[in-house]
Design a protein around this motif. Structure first.
Motif, PDB file in Angstrom:
ATOM      1  N   SER A   1      -0.291  16.646  -9.777  1.00  0.00           N
ATOM      2  CA  SER A   1      -0.925  17.237 -10.959  1.00  0.00           C
ATOM      3  C   SER A   1      -1.824  16.238 -11.671  1.00  0.00           C
ATOM      4  O   SER A   1      -2.741  16.621 -12.397  1.00  0.00           O
ATOM      5  CB  SER A   1       0.136  17.765 -11.926  1.00  0.00           C
ATOM      6  OG  SER A   1       0.831  16.701 -12.560  1.00  0.00           O
ATOM      7  N   ARG A   2      -1.557  14.971 -11.453  1.00  0.00           N
ATOM      8  CA  ARG A   2      -2.374  13.917 -12.063  1.00  0.00           C
ATOM      9  C   ARG A   2      -3.340  13.282 -11.071  1.00  0.00           C
ATOM     10  O   ARG A   2      -3.961  12.255 -11.353  1.00  0.00           O
ATOM     11  CB  ARG A   2      -1.463  12.841 -12.674  1.00  0.00           C
ATOM     12  CG  ARG A   2      -0.866  13.314 -13.997  1.00  0.00           C
ATOM     13  CD  ARG A   2       0.428  12.623 -14.325  1.00  0.00           C
ATOM     14  NE  ARG A   2       0.939  13.113 -15.618  1.00  0.00           N
ATOM     15  CZ  ARG A   2       1.503  14.301 -15.797  1.00  0.00           C
ATOM     16  NH1 ARG A   2       1.632  15.131 -14.771  1.00  0.00           N
ATOM     17  NH2 ARG A   2       1.932  14.683 -16.994  1.00  0.00           N
ATOM     18  N   LYS A   3      -3.429  13.901  -9.892  1.00  0.00           N
ATOM     19  CA  LYS A   3      -4.357  13.451  -8.853  1.00  0.00           C
ATOM     20  C   LYS A   3      -4.139  11.979  -8.487  1.00  0.00           C
ATOM     21  O   LYS A   3      -5.088  11.225  -8.247  1.00  0.00           O
ATOM     22  CB  LYS A   3      -5.807  13.692  -9.278  1.00  0.00           C
ATOM     23  CG  LYS A   3      -6.148  15.164  -9.470  1.00  0.00           C
ATOM     24  CD  LYS A   3      -7.596  15.364  -9.866  1.00  0.00           C
ATOM     25  CE  LYS A   3      -8.010  16.827  -9.801  1.00  0.00           C
ATOM     26  NZ  LYS A   3      -7.119  17.739 -10.530  1.00  0.00           N
ATOM     27  N   ILE A   4      -2.857  11.590  -8.448  1.00  0.00           N
ATOM     28  CA  ILE A   4      -2.509  10.233  -8.037  1.00  0.00           C
ATOM     29  C   ILE A   4      -2.034  10.280  -6.587  1.00  0.00           C
ATOM     30  O   ILE A   4      -1.037  10.937  -6.275  1.00  0.00           O
ATOM     31  CB  ILE A   4      -1.409   9.638  -8.934  1.00  0.00           C
ATOM     32  CG1 ILE A   4      -1.894   9.590 -10.385  1.00  0.00           C
ATOM     33  CG2 ILE A   4      -0.999   8.249  -8.457  1.00  0.00           C
ATOM     34  CD1 ILE A   4      -0.818   9.171 -11.368  1.00  0.00           C
ATOM     35  N   THR A   5      -2.766   9.629  -5.720  1.00  0.00           N
ATOM     36  CA  THR A   5      -2.447   9.640  -4.294  1.00  0.00           C
ATOM     37  C   THR A   5      -2.414   8.212  -3.765  1.00  0.00           C
ATOM     38  O   THR A   5      -2.905   7.276  -4.404  1.00  0.00           O
ATOM     39  CB  THR A   5      -3.478  10.448  -3.501  1.00  0.00           C
ATOM     40  OG1 THR A   5      -4.779   9.867  -3.705  1.00  0.00           O
ATOM     41  CG2 THR A   5      -3.495  11.908  -3.944  1.00  0.00           C
ATOM     42  N   ALA A   6      -1.848   8.066  -2.594  1.00  0.00           N
ATOM     43  CA  ALA A   6      -1.801   6.754  -1.959  1.00  0.00           C
ATOM     44  C   ALA A   6      -3.136   6.468  -1.279  1.00  0.00           C
ATOM     45  O   ALA A   6      -3.735   7.348  -0.660  1.00  0.00           O
ATOM     46  CB  ALA A   6      -0.677   6.711  -0.931  1.00  0.00           C
ATOM     47  N   SER A   7      -3.584   5.249  -1.377  1.00  0.00           N
ATOM     48  CA  SER A   7      -4.810   4.834  -0.707  1.00  0.00           C
ATOM     49  C   SER A   7      -4.598   4.824   0.803  1.00  0.00           C
ATOM     50  O   SER A   7      -3.604   4.265   1.289  1.00  0.00           O
ATOM     51  CB  SER A   7      -5.212   3.433  -1.169  1.00  0.00           C
ATOM     52  OG  SER A   7      -6.146   2.852  -0.290  1.00  0.00           O
ATOM     53  N   PRO A   8      -5.513   5.449   1.576  1.00  0.00           N
ATOM     54  CA  PRO A   8      -5.379   5.424   3.043  1.00  0.00           C
ATOM     55  C   PRO A   8      -5.292   4.012   3.597  1.00  0.00           C
ATOM     56  O   PRO A   8      -4.569   3.758   4.565  1.00  0.00           O
ATOM     57  CB  PRO A   8      -6.647   6.136   3.518  1.00  0.00           C
ATOM     58  CG  PRO A   8      -7.024   7.027   2.377  1.00  0.00           C
ATOM     59  CD  PRO A   8      -6.660   6.260   1.140  1.00  0.00           C
ATOM     60  N   ASP A   9      -6.016   3.075   2.999  1.00  0.00           N
ATOM     61  CA  ASP A   9      -5.979   1.688   3.474  1.00  0.00           C
ATOM     62  C   ASP A   9      -4.589   1.087   3.296  1.00  0.00           C
ATOM     63  O   ASP A   9      -4.106   0.344   4.161  1.00  0.00           O
ATOM     64  CB  ASP A   9      -7.009   0.837   2.725  1.00  0.00           C
ATOM     65  CG  ASP A   9      -8.435   1.187   3.108  1.00  0.00           C
ATOM     66  OD1 ASP A   9      -8.630   1.805   4.177  1.00  0.00           O
ATOM     67  OD2 ASP A   9      -9.353   0.850   2.338  1.00  0.00           O
ATOM     68  N   VAL A  10      -3.959   1.408   2.154  1.00  0.00           N
ATOM     69  CA  VAL A  10      -2.619   0.884   1.914  1.00  0.00           C
ATOM     70  C   VAL A  10      -1.624   1.514   2.883  1.00  0.00           C
ATOM     71  O   VAL A  10      -0.734   0.836   3.409  1.00  0.00           O
ATOM     72  CB  VAL A  10      -2.191   1.133   0.451  1.00  0.00           C
ATOM     73  CG1 VAL A  10      -0.747   0.692   0.230  1.00  0.00           C
ATOM     74  CG2 VAL A  10      -3.113   0.390  -0.508  1.00  0.00           C
ATOM     75  N   VAL A  11      -1.772   2.820   3.137  1.00  0.00           N
ATOM     76  CA  VAL A  11      -0.891   3.481   4.102  1.00  0.00           C
ATOM     77  C   VAL A  11      -1.054   2.836   5.474  1.00  0.00           C
ATOM     78  O   VAL A  11      -0.072   2.573   6.187  1.00  0.00           O
ATOM     79  CB  VAL A  11      -1.192   4.993   4.176  1.00  0.00           C
ATOM     80  CG1 VAL A  11      -0.346   5.644   5.263  1.00  0.00           C
ATOM     81  CG2 VAL A  11      -0.913   5.659   2.836  1.00  0.00           C
ATOM     82  N   ASP A  12      -2.308   2.563   5.871  1.00  0.00           N
ATOM     83  CA  ASP A  12      -2.562   1.914   7.156  1.00  0.00           C
ATOM     84  C   ASP A  12      -1.850   0.563   7.229  1.00  0.00           C
ATOM     85  O   ASP A  12      -1.236   0.211   8.248  1.00  0.00           O
ATOM     86  CB  ASP A  12      -4.065   1.695   7.363  1.00  0.00           C
ATOM     87  CG  ASP A  12      -4.816   2.988   7.630  1.00  0.00           C
ATOM     88  OD1 ASP A  12      -4.162   3.990   7.987  1.00  0.00           O
ATOM     89  OD2 ASP A  12      -6.056   2.998   7.466  1.00  0.00           O
ATOM     90  N   HIS A  13      -1.933  -0.180   6.126  1.00  0.00           N
ATOM     91  CA  HIS A  13      -1.322  -1.505   6.093  1.00  0.00           C
ATOM     92  C   HIS A  13       0.194  -1.403   6.225  1.00  0.00           C
ATOM     93  O   HIS A  13       0.824  -2.159   6.983  1.00  0.00           O
ATOM     94  CB  HIS A  13      -1.695  -2.208   4.789  1.00  0.00           C
ATOM     95  CG  HIS A  13      -1.077  -3.564   4.634  1.00  0.00           C
ATOM     96  ND1 HIS A  13      -1.345  -4.607   5.491  1.00  0.00           N
ATOM     97  CD2 HIS A  13      -0.192  -4.045   3.721  1.00  0.00           C
ATOM     98  CE1 HIS A  13      -0.664  -5.676   5.119  1.00  0.00           C
ATOM     99  NE2 HIS A  13       0.048  -5.363   4.047  1.00  0.00           N
ATOM    100  N   ARG A  14       0.803  -0.452   5.511  1.00  0.00           N
ATOM    101  CA  ARG A  14       2.254  -0.300   5.583  1.00  0.00           C
ATOM    102  C   ARG A  14       2.680   0.170   6.982  1.00  0.00           C
ATOM    103  O   ARG A  14       3.715  -0.261   7.486  1.00  0.00           O
ATOM    104  CB  ARG A  14       2.744   0.680   4.524  1.00  0.00           C
ATOM    105  CG  ARG A  14       2.433   0.264   3.094  1.00  0.00           C
ATOM    106  CD  ARG A  14       3.101  -1.071   2.714  1.00  0.00           C
ATOM    107  NE  ARG A  14       2.596  -1.551   1.442  1.00  0.00           N
ATOM    108  CZ  ARG A  14       3.103  -1.239   0.271  1.00  0.00           C
ATOM    109  NH1 ARG A  14       4.131  -0.426   0.180  1.00  0.00           N
ATOM    110  NH2 ARG A  14       2.584  -1.749  -0.830  1.00  0.00           N
TER     111      ARG A  14
END
Length: 316
Positions: free
Chosen positions: A92-105
């Motif tokens: 609802s607050r349009k807060i999402t995970a960064s694709p780059d951070v997901v890639d890194h994890r």
């Protein structure tokens, strides 16, 4: 600076939390939920029908069925509902995970699995998952991390540091204890009786009728009794029950505390010495941030649950 510290230092713990179920089940016999089980609606949260598959539960669905006791089933399901509430809140607050951070994890996860002699594909295949679903598991904790970063202020971190410096800077205390252990079903009368008994023992110690060590050897019901109650040196967190460390850290050296309760019984402690810590704020920053994150999560879930429409259907 404090946001990068959260990402850098808590990274391994975030990965471990996100994939706790996956790694915990790597050694289990290969048995996943059937298609019908995966599609079963287990709860409805604000109109969102949640199935085992939606909650990424197929690979441990049996823990939610007849193979787990009622308490564990309820906790698993409520934890899943909490995650869904937070997911809706962040969306609802349009807060999402960064694709780059997901890639890194994901890269870190692959590396950790490789160190165990397997590949990510090996693990996911055994659990009937794929890389897409694995990345989805990471989305929530990473999005929450971004939310925490937006809420935490430097003054908040410094205030916690100043208020609780000895708990966070590596300070250690040397202490001894006397404990009377009570069973889980002990009554309030039992607890009160144990407290009264320890008050009597404390009076004998303080009056000089016996030493703390003698009292511990005679009365304590802990293995430490053989050592006169000696617990050695310990920091505030991670080595002894926090109820013990909290009292030991707040009892002046040489003095004996009044009786206090822990999960296992009633204690008194004697603080023998305090060894000052050498850590600075930057060392403690990740721990402070993780604590703030847990508190924010708990507060937000409480607020969301008060307003949410939740139906639990698992047992129906």
């Amino acid at each position: 600076m404090f946001t990068s510290a959260l990402t850098r230092n808590a990274c391994a713990r975030m990965v471990a939390a996100a994939f706790l179920v996956v790694f915990a089940l790597c050694g289990l016999p290969e048995r996943t939920a059937s298609a019908d089980e995966s599609r079963q609606v287990v709860a409805v949260v604000n109109g969102k029908r949640l199935t085992a598959e939606d909650l990424q539960l197929p690979f441990y669905f049996r823990a939610l069925t007849q193979e787990a006791d009622e308490t564990n089933r309820e906790k698993l399901l409520n934890d899943a509902i909490d995650r869904e509430l937070i997911r809706q809140f962040l969306r609802s607050r349009k807060i999402t995970a960064s694709p780059d951070v997901v890639d890194h994890r994901m890269a870190l996860i692959q590396k950790a699995i490789a160190q165990q002699g397997e590949t990510l594909d090996d693990v996911l295949k055994r659990l009937h998952l794929n890389e897409k679903s694995a990345r989805e598991v990471l989305q929530l904790p990473l999005a929450w991390e971004r939310y925490v970063q937006s809420r935490v202020t430097e003054s908040q971190i410094r205030s916690i540091w100043e208020t609780r410096r000895r708990e966070l800077d590596g300070t250690r205390v040397a202490a001894s204890q006397i404990v009377l252990i009570l069973p889980p079903d002990a009554s309030e009368a039992d607890w009160a009786s144990a407290e009264a008994r320890l008050n009597e023992i404390r009076d004998q110690i303080v009056s000089g009728k016996m030493t703390f060590e003698q009292a511990a050897e005679t009365h304590s019901q802990s293995p430490s009794a053989r050592r006169g109650g000696d617990l050695g040196e310990f920091e505030f967190s991670g080595q002894v029950d926090e109820s013990i460390s909290r009292v030991a850290f707040n009892t002046p050296p040489g003095e004996v505390s009044h009786p206090f309760r822990s999960r296992s019984g009633v204690h008194i402690v004697k603080t023998k010495s305090v060894i000052p810590g050498q850590l600075v704020l930057e060392d403690a920053r990740p721990e402070i941030l993780e604590e703030i994150s847990r508190e924010l999560w708990s507060q937000q879930v409480h607020e969301l649950r008060e307003k949410a429409s939740i139906q639990i259907l698992l047992n129906k």
